[in-house]
Write an enzyme that holds these catalytic residues in place. Sequence first.
Site, PDB file in Angstrom:
ATOM      1  N   GLY A 200      33.158  36.117  32.100  1.00 10.80           N
ATOM      2  CA  GLY A 200      33.787  37.424  32.039  1.00 10.80           C
ATOM      3  C   GLY A 200      34.849  37.396  30.965  1.00 10.80           C
ATOM      4  O   GLY A 200      35.347  36.329  30.591  1.00 10.80           O
TER       5      GLY A 200
ATOM      6  N   GLN B 207      42.018  40.031  26.176  1.00  7.46           N
ATOM      7  CA  GLN B 207      41.863  38.602  25.891  1.00  7.46           C
ATOM      8  C   GLN B 207      41.456  38.355  24.439  1.00  7.46           C
ATOM      9  O   GLN B 207      41.548  37.223  23.961  1.00  7.46           O
ATOM     10  CB  GLN B 207      40.841  37.974  26.826  1.00  7.46           C
TER      11      GLN B 207
ATOM     12  N   CYS C  22      40.300  30.469  33.506  1.00  5.29           N
ATOM     13  CA  CYS C  22      40.410  31.633  32.628  1.00  5.29           C
ATOM     14  C   CYS C  22      40.297  31.192  31.177  1.00  5.29           C
ATOM     15  O   CYS C  22      40.863  30.167  30.783  1.00  5.29           O
ATOM     16  CB  CYS C  22      41.761  32.307  32.869  1.00  5.29           C
ATOM     17  N   LEU C  23      39.590  31.981  30.381  1.00  5.74           N
ATOM     18  CA  LEU C  23      39.465  31.683  28.953  1.00  5.74           C
ATOM     19  C   LEU C  23      40.818  31.696  28.249  1.00  5.74           C
ATOM     20  O   LEU C  23      41.009  30.997  27.259  1.00  5.74           O
ATOM     21  CB  LEU C  23      38.519  32.688  28.290  1.00  5.74           C
TER      22      LEU C  23
ATOM     23  N   HIS D  11      39.211  39.333  38.863  1.00  3.01           N
ATOM     24  CA  HIS D  11      39.831  38.595  37.759  1.00  3.01           C
ATOM     25  C   HIS D  11      39.954  39.472  36.510  1.00  3.01           C
ATOM     26  O   HIS D  11      41.020  39.539  35.896  1.00  3.01           O
ATOM     27  CB  HIS D  11      38.990  37.342  37.465  1.00  3.01           C
ATOM     28  N   GLU D  12      38.861  40.161  36.145  1.00  6.77           N
ATOM     29  CA  GLU D  12      38.878  40.976  34.923  1.00  6.77           C
ATOM     30  C   GLU D  12      39.747  42.218  35.081  1.00  6.77           C
ATOM     31  O   GLU D  12      40.469  42.598  34.154  1.00  6.77           O
ATOM     32  CB  GLU D  12      37.456  41.342  34.494  1.00  6.77           C
TER      33      GLU D  12
ATOM     34  N   HIS E  26      43.260  41.301  34.590  1.00  9.89           N
ATOM     35  CA  HIS E  26      43.598  41.232  33.157  1.00  9.89           C
ATOM     36  C   HIS E  26      43.963  42.621  32.632  1.00  9.89           C
ATOM     37  O   HIS E  26      44.955  42.778  31.921  1.00  9.89           O
ATOM     38  CB  HIS E  26      42.418  40.703  32.340  1.00  9.89           C
TER      39      HIS E  26
END
Length: 183
Positions: free
Chosen positions: A45, A50, A88-89, A130-131, A134
């Site tokens: 995701g 991000q 997380c990225l 999670h997204e 963000h």
Amino acid sequence: MARDIVIWPHKVLTTSTQPVTDFGPALEKLLEEMAEAMAEAKGIGIAANQVGEPLRVAIVGREDGTSFEIVNPQMLSKQGDTKLEEGCLSVPDVWEKCPRVERVKVRYQDKKGEWHELEAEGRLAHVLQHEIDHLDGHVFVDHLSSLKRGLILERMRKLQKSMARRKEEAPASGRDDKGSKRS
């Protein structure tokens, strides 16, 4: 071309994103670049902030390996409590148990502006939370203890400094700094 993934605590990750109002070619291009960055980093995701775009759009991965876009998502309901291993990225190489809910109901637009509702549980509910976090200006470490958050913050600041040094030292040949891509 994939965009670089922004590392927390960059301001774009800690600020609420703006609603998408233009469902044209610019959104399509952004989604392509996000998908490339997510694939390159082997993520499940990614949110627009991000990759440095403060827009309310994300790509959400399903368990079968496919993904779909959510634009202007709204969390309609949450049920049940769970604690899941999360990474997380934008917080590379960090995995922690994070409190989440088991089931969610979300309303969102697709890339053409059509509205949808989705009820999800398990991993899909996890990725949606999670997204959407963000897009609301939160990363998963915000759900951790202040001690863990502080230790992770210190690691990410060191990583940011290291990445900045690599960019400064990179030859001016026009090549991308592949070291700035994170999984």
